[in-house]
Scaffold this motif. Structure first.
Motif, PDB file in Angstrom:
ATOM      1  N   GLN A  74      28.176  35.598 -37.853  1.00  0.00           N
ATOM      2  CA  GLN A  74      28.296  35.532 -36.400  1.00  0.00           C
ATOM      3  C   GLN A  74      28.503  34.109 -35.883  1.00  0.00           C
ATOM      4  N   LYS A  75      28.651  33.142 -36.798  1.00  0.00           N
ATOM      5  CA  LYS A  75      28.753  31.741 -36.390  1.00  0.00           C
ATOM      6  C   LYS A  75      29.908  31.054 -37.118  1.00  0.00           C
ATOM      7  N   TRP A  76      30.224  29.843 -36.657  1.00  0.00           N
ATOM      8  CA  TRP A  76      31.293  29.038 -37.254  1.00  0.00           C
ATOM      9  C   TRP A  76      30.696  27.971 -38.171  1.00  0.00           C
ATOM     10  N   ASN A  77      29.649  28.327 -38.897  1.00  0.00           N
ATOM     11  CA  ASN A  77      28.962  27.354 -39.739  1.00  0.00           C
ATOM     12  C   ASN A  77      29.852  26.811 -40.852  1.00  0.00           C
ATOM     13  N   LYS A  78      29.577  25.577 -41.238  1.00  0.00           N
ATOM     14  CA  LYS A  78      30.272  24.975 -42.367  1.00  0.00           C
ATOM     15  C   LYS A  78      29.793  25.616 -43.663  1.00  0.00           C
ATOM     16  N   LEU A  79      30.708  25.852 -44.574  1.00  0.00           N
ATOM     17  CA  LEU A  79      30.359  26.453 -45.859  1.00  0.00           C
ATOM     18  C   LEU A  79      29.632  25.464 -46.750  1.00  0.00           C
ATOM     19  N   THR A  80      28.685  25.988 -47.523  1.00  0.00           N
ATOM     20  CA  THR A  80      27.997  25.198 -48.544  1.00  0.00           C
ATOM     21  C   THR A  80      28.071  25.961 -49.862  1.00  0.00           C
ATOM     22  N   PRO A  81      27.988  25.277 -51.001  1.00  0.00           N
ATOM     23  CA  PRO A  81      28.057  25.977 -52.287  1.00  0.00           C
ATOM     24  C   PRO A  81      26.980  27.052 -52.403  1.00  0.00           C
ATOM     25  N   HIS A  82      27.344  28.201 -52.975  1.00  0.00           N
ATOM     26  CA  HIS A  82      26.384  29.285 -53.122  1.00  0.00           C
ATOM     27  C   HIS A  82      25.403  28.967 -54.244  1.00  0.00           C
ATOM     28  N   PRO A  83      24.094  29.232 -54.031  1.00  0.00           N
ATOM     29  CA  PRO A  83      23.104  28.882 -55.061  1.00  0.00           C
ATOM     30  C   PRO A  83      23.282  29.622 -56.382  1.00  0.00           C
ATOM     31  N   GLN A  84      23.924  30.794 -56.366  1.00  0.00           N
ATOM     32  CA  GLN A  84      24.154  31.549 -57.598  1.00  0.00           C
ATOM     33  C   GLN A  84      25.621  31.518 -58.011  1.00  0.00           C
ATOM     34  N   GLY A  85      26.375  30.557 -57.502  1.00  0.00           N
ATOM     35  CA  GLY A  85      27.807  30.532 -57.744  1.00  0.00           C
ATOM     36  C   GLY A  85      28.189  30.586 -59.205  1.00  0.00           C
ATOM     37  N   GLU A  86      27.629  29.717 -59.991  1.00  0.00           N
ATOM     38  CA  GLU A  86      27.965  29.681 -61.419  1.00  0.00           C
ATOM     39  C   GLU A  86      27.470  30.917 -62.148  1.00  0.00           C
ATOM     40  N   GLU A  87      26.273  31.397 -61.761  1.00  0.00           N
ATOM     41  CA  GLU A  87      25.739  32.617 -62.383  1.00  0.00           C
ATOM     42  C   GLU A  87      26.622  33.816 -62.067  1.00  0.00           C
ATOM     43  N   LEU A  88      27.101  33.893 -60.828  1.00  0.00           N
ATOM     44  CA  LEU A  88      27.969  35.007 -60.441  1.00  0.00           C
ATOM     45  C   LEU A  88      29.266  34.999 -61.243  1.00  0.00           C
ATOM     46  N   LYS A  89      29.860  33.824 -61.402  1.00  0.00           N
ATOM     47  CA  LYS A  89      31.105  33.724 -62.155  1.00  0.00           C
ATOM     48  C   LYS A  89      30.914  34.130 -63.608  1.00  0.00           C
ATOM     49  N   ALA A  90      29.721  33.871 -64.145  1.00  0.00           N
ATOM     50  CA  ALA A  90      29.465  34.159 -65.560  1.00  0.00           C
ATOM     51  C   ALA A  90      28.917  35.568 -65.792  1.00  0.00           C
ATOM     52  N   SER A  91      28.502  36.254 -64.719  1.00  0.00           N
ATOM     53  CA  SER A  91      27.837  37.546 -64.878  1.00  0.00           C
ATOM     54  C   SER A  91      28.851  38.687 -64.962  1.00  0.00           C
ATOM     55  N   ASP A  92      28.341  39.877 -65.260  1.00  0.00           N
ATOM     56  CA  ASP A  92      29.164  41.083 -65.286  1.00  0.00           C
ATOM     57  C   ASP A  92      29.287  41.712 -63.901  1.00  0.00           C
ATOM     58  N   VAL A  93      28.626  41.124 -62.911  1.00  0.00           N
ATOM     59  CA  VAL A  93      28.674  41.644 -61.548  1.00  0.00           C
ATOM     60  C   VAL A  93      29.936  41.134 -60.860  1.00  0.00           C
ATOM     61  N   ASP A  94      30.764  42.064 -60.397  1.00  0.00           N
ATOM     62  CA  ASP A  94      31.953  41.688 -59.637  1.00  0.00           C
ATOM     63  C   ASP A  94      31.579  41.476 -58.171  1.00  0.00           C
ATOM     64  N   VAL A  95      32.324  40.598 -57.516  1.00  0.00           N
ATOM     65  CA  VAL A  95      32.006  40.209 -56.140  1.00  0.00           C
ATOM     66  C   VAL A  95      33.243  40.329 -55.270  1.00  0.00           C
ATOM     67  N   VAL A  96      33.056  40.821 -54.050  1.00  0.00           N
ATOM     68  CA  VAL A  96      34.056  40.680 -53.006  1.00  0.00           C
ATOM     69  C   VAL A  96      33.344  40.021 -51.835  1.00  0.00           C
ATOM     70  N   VAL A  97      34.016  39.111 -51.169  1.00  0.00           N
ATOM     71  CA  VAL A  97      33.416  38.381 -50.045  1.00  0.00           C
ATOM     72  C   VAL A  97      33.965  38.943 -48.745  1.00  0.00           C
ATOM     73  N   HIS A  98      33.075  39.130 -47.771  1.00  0.00           N
ATOM     74  CA  HIS A  98      33.490  39.534 -46.426  1.00  0.00           C
ATOM     75  C   HIS A  98      33.525  38.286 -45.556  1.00  0.00           C
ATOM     76  N   SER A  99      34.630  38.068 -44.870  1.00  0.00           N
ATOM     77  CA  SER A  99      34.745  36.900 -44.005  1.00  0.00           C
ATOM     78  C   SER A  99      33.854  37.055 -42.776  1.00  0.00           C
ATOM     79  N   SER A 100      33.686  35.981 -42.041  1.00  0.00           N
ATOM     80  CA  SER A 100      32.866  36.001 -40.829  1.00  0.00           C
ATOM     81  C   SER A 100      33.473  36.917 -39.776  1.00  0.00           C
ATOM     82  N   TYR A 101      32.610  37.560 -39.006  1.00  0.00           N
ATOM     83  CA  TYR A 101      33.061  38.450 -37.934  1.00  0.00           C
ATOM     84  C   TYR A 101      33.733  37.696 -36.788  1.00  0.00           C
ATOM     85  N   VAL A 102      33.389  36.431 -36.608  1.00  0.00           N
ATOM     86  CA  VAL A 102      33.907  35.673 -35.465  1.00  0.00           C
ATOM     87  C   VAL A 102      35.393  35.343 -35.608  1.00  0.00           C
ATOM     88  N   LEU A 103      35.948  35.484 -36.800  1.00  0.00           N
ATOM     89  CA  LEU A 103      37.352  35.136 -37.015  1.00  0.00           C
ATOM     90  C   LEU A 103      38.276  36.129 -36.314  1.00  0.00           C
TER      91      LEU A 103
END
Length: 257
Positions: A33-62
Motif C-alpha cells: 500500500q506504499k511507495w517504500n524503497k526496496l531492501t534485500p529480502h532476508p531469505q533471498g539466498e535461501e529462497l533461490k537455493a530451496s525447492d520452493v518456487d516463488v512468484v512476487v506480487h507487485s504493490s497495489y499502488v502501482l
C-alpha cells in the motif's frame, strides 16, 4: 498441478510454505500500500537455493495505465525495480494489476501507456522476470476488467511476451462467467501463466474484490476446481487466512481424485 498460496508473513515465506504444506508461494517484497524503497529480502539466498518456487506480487499502488505523470512514472520505475528484486529471490514472475484511467479519460491512452512500458524496457534489455498482468474486479475505465478490454491490452503488449494471471474472484466480480473462462482468455492472450484461485464474498458482476475461501463464497467450488485443472497453470490461493490451509488440502484432494 502446482498448488501454492499467498503468504502473509513475507519475511518468512519458507516457514509459511512448510506450515501450509506447499512448495509454491506468492509474496510481496515491500508494503503493497506504499511507495517504500526496496531492501534485500532476508531469505533471498535461501529462497533461490530451496525447492520452493516463488512468484512476487507487485504493490497495489502501482498504476502503469494512469495518465497522471506523478502516478505513471513512479509506477513504471517500481515495476522495473520490483521485477529485478523478484529475480534476486529466484521468482518465476511478477504479478501486476492492469490498472485504470479516470472517468472521462481516453482508455486508448491507458493501453498505450502499457505498451510504452514494455517497449522501452525491451530496448533496455527486458525485465528481471516475466510480467504477469492480472485481470481486475472493478472500474468502468479499467484496462483488464472485461475481456474485450484485455483483448485491447494484448493488442498493445502481446508481442513483448507479456504473461497473464487469471484471478477467478476478479473475473466473477467483474462480470465474466467462469464456465469456459480458460478457453476464452487463451483465445485472447494465448496463455495463462498463473491462476489466483479465489472464491468471492459478493455476487456476480458486483465489481467488488473480496475473496472468500473455496467452499464459502458465491462461486460453486466445483467450477473453481474445473478452472484450475483446465488452465494447465500453477495455482495460487489468496483466500482468507483462517481457511487457507483447508483450501490447500481441499484443492489437493479434488485435483488428485
Amino acid at each position: 498441478m502446482r498448488i501454492g498460496a499467498h503468504v502473509r508473513d513475507s519475511a518468512d515465506p519458507l516457514g509459511s510454505a512448510s506450515a501450509l504444506g506447499v512448495d509454491f508461494v506468492q509474496m510481496f517484497l515491500t508494503d503493497p500500500q506504499k511507495w517504500n524503497k526496496l531492501t534485500p529480502h532476508p531469505q533471498g539466498e535461501e529462497l533461490k537455493a530451496s525447492d520452493v518456487d516463488v512468484v512476487v506480487h507487485s504493490s497495489y499502488v502501482l498504476n502503469v495505465a494512469s495518465l497522471n505523470n506523478r502516478i505513471r512514472i513512479p509506477s513504471r520505475k517500481a515495476v522495473i525495480e520490483q521485477a529485478a528484486a523478484a529475480a534476486d529471490v529466484g521468482a518465476i514472475g511478477l504479478v501486476v494489476h492492469g490498472g485504470h484511467v479516470r472517468d472521462g479519460e481516453d482508455t486508448a491512452k491507458g493501453f498505450d501507456n502499457w505498451r510504452k512500458l514494455f517497449e522501452r524496457q525491451a530496448d533496455d534489455g527486458g525485465f528481471g522476470v516475466p510480467i504477469f498482468i492480472e485481470n481486475t474486479a472493478g472500474g468502468d475505465f479499467a484496462m483488464a476488467r472485461h475481456f474485450d478490454d484485455i483483448a485491447r491490452l494484448w493488442d498493445a503488449v502481446g508481442e513483448f511476451g507479456a504473461g497473464f494471471c487469471l484471478d477467478t474472484c476478479h473475473a466473477w466480480a467483474g462480470g465474466e462467467e467462469l464456465v469456459g473462462v480458460v478457453d476464452r482468455i487463451k483465445a485472447i492472450t494465448g496463455r495463462i501463466d498463473l491462476v489466483h484461485l479465489n472464491n468471492s464474498r459478493d455476487e456476480f458482476d458486483s465489481a467488488r474484490d473480496r475473496h472468500a475461501n473455496l467452499a464459502d463464497g458465491t462461486i460453486d467450488a466445483e467450477v473453481l476446481t474445473a478452472v484450475a485443472e483446465a488452465s494447465g497453470a500453477p495455482v495460487i490461493l489468496e483466500t482468507p487466512e483462517e481457511g487457507l490451509a483447508a483450501d490447500v488440502q481441499f484443492l489437493k484432494e479434488q485435483c488428485s481424485s
